[in-house]
Design a protein around this motif. Structure first.
Motif, PDB file in Angstrom:
ATOM      1  N   ALA A   1       0.844  -1.196   0.000  1.00  0.00           N
ATOM      2  CA  ALA A   1       0.000   0.000   0.000  1.00  0.00           C
ATOM      3  C   ALA A   1       0.880   1.246   0.000  1.00  0.00           C
ATOM      4  CB  ALA A   1      -0.933   0.008   1.212  1.00  0.00           C
ATOM      5  N   VAL A   2       0.581   2.192  -0.870  1.00  0.00           N
ATOM      6  CA  VAL A   2       1.316   3.454  -0.965  1.00  0.00           C
ATOM      7  C   VAL A   2       0.304   4.599  -0.986  1.00  0.00           C
ATOM      8  CG1 VAL A   2       3.224   2.386  -2.195  1.00  0.00           C
ATOM      9  CG2 VAL A   2       1.366   3.418  -3.493  1.00  0.00           C
ATOM     10  N   ASP A   3       0.733   5.768  -0.512  1.00  0.00           N
ATOM     11  CA  ASP A   3      -0.139   6.936  -0.540  1.00  0.00           C
ATOM     12  C   ASP A   3       0.176   7.787  -1.763  1.00  0.00           C
ATOM     13  OD1 ASP A   3       2.309   7.891   0.289  1.00  0.00           O
ATOM     14  OD2 ASP A   3       1.425   9.497   1.491  1.00  0.00           O
ATOM     15  N   MET A   4      -0.519   8.936  -1.891  1.00  0.00           N
ATOM     16  CA  MET A   4      -0.415   9.743  -3.108  1.00  0.00           C
ATOM     17  C   MET A   4       0.000  11.182  -2.831  1.00  0.00           C
ATOM     18  SD  MET A   4      -3.834   8.410  -5.116  1.00  0.00           S
ATOM     19  CE  MET A   4      -3.475   9.431  -6.530  1.00  0.00           C
ATOM     20  N   ARG A   5       0.415  11.490  -1.618  1.00  0.00           N
ATOM     21  CA  ARG A   5       0.762  12.877  -1.293  1.00  0.00           C
ATOM     22  C   ARG A   5       2.243  13.136  -1.545  1.00  0.00           C
ATOM     23  NH1 ARG A   5       3.116  16.045   2.516  1.00  0.00           N
ATOM     24  NH2 ARG A   5       2.152  18.074   2.945  1.00  0.00           N
ATOM     25  N   LEU A   6       2.537  14.180  -2.301  1.00  0.00           N
ATOM     26  CA  LEU A   6       3.899  14.667  -2.516  1.00  0.00           C
ATOM     27  C   LEU A   6       3.938  16.119  -2.053  1.00  0.00           C
ATOM     28  CD1 LEU A   6       6.777  14.335  -3.642  1.00  0.00           C
ATOM     29  CD2 LEU A   6       5.891  15.086  -5.857  1.00  0.00           C
ATOM     30  N   GLY A   7       4.701  16.375  -1.008  1.00  0.00           N
ATOM     31  CA  GLY A   7       4.727  17.712  -0.433  1.00  0.00           C
ATOM     32  C   GLY A   7       6.133  18.213  -0.189  1.00  0.00           C
ATOM     33  N   ASN A   8       6.209  19.448   0.266  1.00  0.00           N
ATOM     34  CA  ASN A   8       7.461  20.073   0.691  1.00  0.00           C
ATOM     35  C   ASN A   8       7.293  20.464   2.146  1.00  0.00           C
ATOM     36  OD1 ASN A   8       9.924  21.327   0.883  1.00  0.00           O
ATOM     37  ND2 ASN A   8       9.346  23.108  -0.350  1.00  0.00           N
ATOM     38  N   GLY A   9       7.523  19.503   3.039  1.00  0.00           N
ATOM     39  CA  GLY A   9       7.202  19.712   4.439  1.00  0.00           C
ATOM     40  C   GLY A   9       5.691  19.739   4.612  1.00  0.00           C
ATOM     41  N   PRO A  10       5.161  20.749   5.312  1.00  0.00           N
ATOM     42  CA  PRO A  10       3.701  20.829   5.468  1.00  0.00           C
ATOM     43  C   PRO A  10       2.988  21.362   4.238  1.00  0.00           C
ATOM     44  CG  PRO A  10       4.762  22.643   6.617  1.00  0.00           C
ATOM     45  CD  PRO A  10       5.874  21.756   6.110  1.00  0.00           C
ATOM     46  N   GLN A  11       3.731  21.844   3.232  1.00  0.00           N
ATOM     47  CA  GLN A  11       3.120  22.408   2.037  1.00  0.00           C
ATOM     48  C   GLN A  11       2.801  21.322   1.019  1.00  0.00           C
ATOM     49  OE1 GLN A  11       5.535  25.287   0.054  1.00  0.00           O
ATOM     50  NE2 GLN A  11       4.009  25.764  -1.514  1.00  0.00           N
ATOM     51  N   MET A  12       1.575  21.386   0.492  1.00  0.00           N
ATOM     52  CA  MET A  12       1.131  20.436  -0.502  1.00  0.00           C
ATOM     53  C   MET A  12       1.660  20.817  -1.881  1.00  0.00           C
ATOM     54  SD  MET A  12      -0.638  17.743  -1.182  1.00  0.00           S
ATOM     55  CE  MET A  12      -1.403  17.000  -2.593  1.00  0.00           C
ATOM     56  N   VAL A  13       2.234  19.847  -2.630  1.00  0.00           N
ATOM     57  CA  VAL A  13       2.784  20.098  -3.955  1.00  0.00           C
ATOM     58  C   VAL A  13       1.976  19.393  -5.036  1.00  0.00           C
ATOM     59  CG1 VAL A  13       4.813  19.866  -5.444  1.00  0.00           C
ATOM     60  CG2 VAL A  13       5.106  20.453  -3.034  1.00  0.00           C
ATOM     61  N   HIS A  14       1.769  18.086  -4.905  1.00  0.00           N
ATOM     62  CA  HIS A  14       1.115  17.325  -5.966  1.00  0.00           C
ATOM     63  C   HIS A  14       0.545  16.045  -5.363  1.00  0.00           C
ATOM     64  CE1 HIS A  14      -0.036  16.289  -9.923  1.00  0.00           C
ATOM     65  NE2 HIS A  14       0.912  15.397 -10.164  1.00  0.00           N
ATOM     66  N   THR A  15      -0.422  15.459  -6.053  1.00  0.00           N
ATOM     67  CA  THR A  15      -0.985  14.166  -5.650  1.00  0.00           C
ATOM     68  C   THR A  15      -0.687  13.164  -6.754  1.00  0.00           C
ATOM     69  OG1 THR A  15      -3.134  14.759  -6.603  1.00  0.00           O
ATOM     70  CG2 THR A  15      -2.820  15.185  -4.260  1.00  0.00           C
TER      71      THR A  15
ATOM     72  N   GLY B   1      -1.172  10.773   2.893  1.00  0.00           N
ATOM     73  CA  GLY B   1      -2.598  10.701   2.586  1.00  0.00           C
ATOM     74  C   GLY B   1      -2.911  11.136   1.167  1.00  0.00           C
ATOM     75  N   TYR B   2      -4.073  11.818   1.011  1.00  0.00           N
ATOM     76  CA  TYR B   2      -4.579  12.273  -0.282  1.00  0.00           C
ATOM     77  C   TYR B   2      -4.740  11.113  -1.254  1.00  0.00           C
ATOM     78  CZ  TYR B   2      -4.142  17.166   1.007  1.00  0.00           C
ATOM     79  OH  TYR B   2      -4.305  18.373   1.613  1.00  0.00           O
ATOM     80  N   GLY B   3      -5.299  10.024  -0.765  1.00  0.00           N
ATOM     81  CA  GLY B   3      -5.534   8.860  -1.591  1.00  0.00           C
ATOM     82  C   GLY B   3      -4.490   7.794  -1.351  1.00  0.00           C
ATOM     83  N   ALA B   4      -4.836   6.568  -1.706  1.00  0.00           N
ATOM     84  CA  ALA B   4      -3.933   5.435  -1.513  1.00  0.00           C
ATOM     85  C   ALA B   4      -4.169   4.418  -2.616  1.00  0.00           C
ATOM     86  CB  ALA B   4      -4.146   4.786  -0.142  1.00  0.00           C
ATOM     87  N   VAL B   5      -3.126   3.625  -2.867  1.00  0.00           N
ATOM     88  CA  VAL B   5      -3.178   2.556  -3.861  1.00  0.00           C
ATOM     89  C   VAL B   5      -2.634   1.295  -3.214  1.00  0.00           C
ATOM     90  CG1 VAL B   5      -2.394   1.763  -6.125  1.00  0.00           C
ATOM     91  CG2 VAL B   5      -2.853   4.189  -5.749  1.00  0.00           C
ATOM     92  N   VAL B   6      -3.376   0.193  -3.353  1.00  0.00           N
ATOM     93  CA  VAL B   6      -2.969  -1.105  -2.814  1.00  0.00           C
ATOM     94  C   VAL B   6      -2.674  -2.036  -3.983  1.00  0.00           C
ATOM     95  CG1 VAL B   6      -3.633  -3.083  -1.408  1.00  0.00           C
ATOM     96  CG2 VAL B   6      -4.317  -0.790  -0.709  1.00  0.00           C
ATOM     97  N   TYR B   7      -1.470  -2.570  -4.022  1.00  0.00           N
ATOM     98  CA  TYR B   7      -1.065  -3.548  -5.033  1.00  0.00           C
ATOM     99  C   TYR B   7      -1.076  -4.932  -4.392  1.00  0.00           C
ATOM    100  CZ  TYR B   7       0.714   0.624  -7.385  1.00  0.00           C
ATOM    101  OH  TYR B   7       0.842   1.868  -7.972  1.00  0.00           O
ATOM    102  N   LEU B   8      -1.835  -5.834  -4.966  1.00  0.00           N
ATOM    103  CA  LEU B   8      -1.969  -7.195  -4.456  1.00  0.00           C
ATOM    104  C   LEU B   8      -1.255  -8.148  -5.408  1.00  0.00           C
ATOM    105  CD1 LEU B   8      -3.236  -9.052  -2.285  1.00  0.00           C
ATOM    106  CD2 LEU B   8      -5.235  -9.242  -3.773  1.00  0.00           C
TER     107      LEU B   8
END
Length: 296
Positions: A74-88, A272-279
């Motif tokens: 399982a992996v999440d989708m948040r890419l940030g710069n510290g507390p700042q949101m950059v991309h999902t 956070g900001y979404g997640a993907v599970v690979y089985l």
């Protein structure tokens, strides 16, 4: 921090110094004030060091669990710069074949560089003498036989590449290797009266889950249950230990892994900001599940 400490120093001197008239009392008061400022500044410095950690700068988390002839990543989708949101966008995941996957957390620039270097190293070393590979398959496009790298060989190669950068500038990445090791069980037909050839032997293939996490210098940590990495690793250990149980079937494993992962993401603001599970299922392949979670 410097402005706060200066203001605190001014307030303390204005309040306490009038009570000390002699020179010795003033020296003692200065020592006491310096000690108080030192105690107050410890949490400030620790918070600053935590924000500057390259492994946590871009956020992100990974959780891997094992089941019966299957593993889940399982992996999440948040890419940030510290507390700042950059991309999902989903975290970088490398799948050399249908039974091996490698997930990455850490500094995103180092993740992309190390993922490219690992892919080149795999293509260069697969099939060489002394480098253990998995099953042999037939490549229809190139009309040649290829070897599938095993999870254990993948983890060894990752450790080798990371440890080679220990004295120079290391890769600020924490990879997790998951996969299935093929185990062939040979059974005899002596006890089977209905068998056409009682002396023949039947072979059945099963798959043993393999989970391994790495630090920035390649040290490995294997587990038979679950491994995790990233900004929410502390919360992931708690939720995974509470929900995981041995012998999970593929569908149950996907549900348990997703539930544990989402529960931990709600307790961490850098993931956070979404997640993907690979089985990964033995003999079937890789199945992807997209999960929705909180975006605040």
């Amino acid at each position: 921090i410097f402005i706060n400490l200066t203001y605190l120093w001014t307030m303390i001197t204005e309040i306490l110094l009038p009570f000390f008239r002699s020179q010795d009392d003033k020296k003692k008061s200065f020592k006491f004030i310096y000690f108080c400022i030192f105690l107050i500044s410890i949490p400030c410095f620790s918070d600053g060091q935590q924000q500057q950690d390259p492994l946590r700068l871009n956020g992100g988390s990974i959780l891997a669990m094992s089941g019966e002839n299957c593993v889940a990543l399982a992996v999440d989708m948040r890419l940030g710069n510290g507390p700042q949101m950059v991309h999902t966008i989903p975290r970088t995941v490398l799948a050399p074949n249908s039974r091996v996957m490698v997930g990455f957390t850490g500094l995103e620039g180092d993740v992309q560089s190390f993922c490219s270097q690992l892919s080149v190293a795999m293509e260069d070393k697969i099939g060489r003498f002394g480098f253990f590979a998995g099953d042999e398959t037939y490549d229809v496009d190139n009309e040649q036989h290829r070897f599938n790298i095993s999870p254990k060989s993948t983890s060894r190669l990752i450790s080798h590449l990371l440890y080679g950068r220990r004295n120079s500038r290391p890769f600020y990445v924490e990879p997790i290797t998951v996969g299935l090791e093929a185990v062939i069980n040979v059974e005899s037909n002596d006890d089977n009266e209905n068998a056409e050839f009682p002396n023949d032997k039947e072979s059945t293939r099963q798959y043993k889950p393999f989970l391994c996490s790495h630090d920035i210098i390649g040290a490995k940590s294997t587990s038979d249950s679950f491994v995790c990495s990233g900004a929410a690793s502390k919360s992931l250990y708690g939720t995974a230990e509470a929900l995981w149980r041995p012998g999970l079937q593929p569908e149950e494993l996907a549900q348990v892994c997703g539930k544990a992962f989402l529960s931990a993401l709600e307790r961490d603001c850098l993931s956070g900001y979404g997640a993907v599970v690979y089985l990964v299922i033995g003999g079937v392949g890789i199945t992807q599940y997209d999960l929705a979670c909180r975006n605040d």
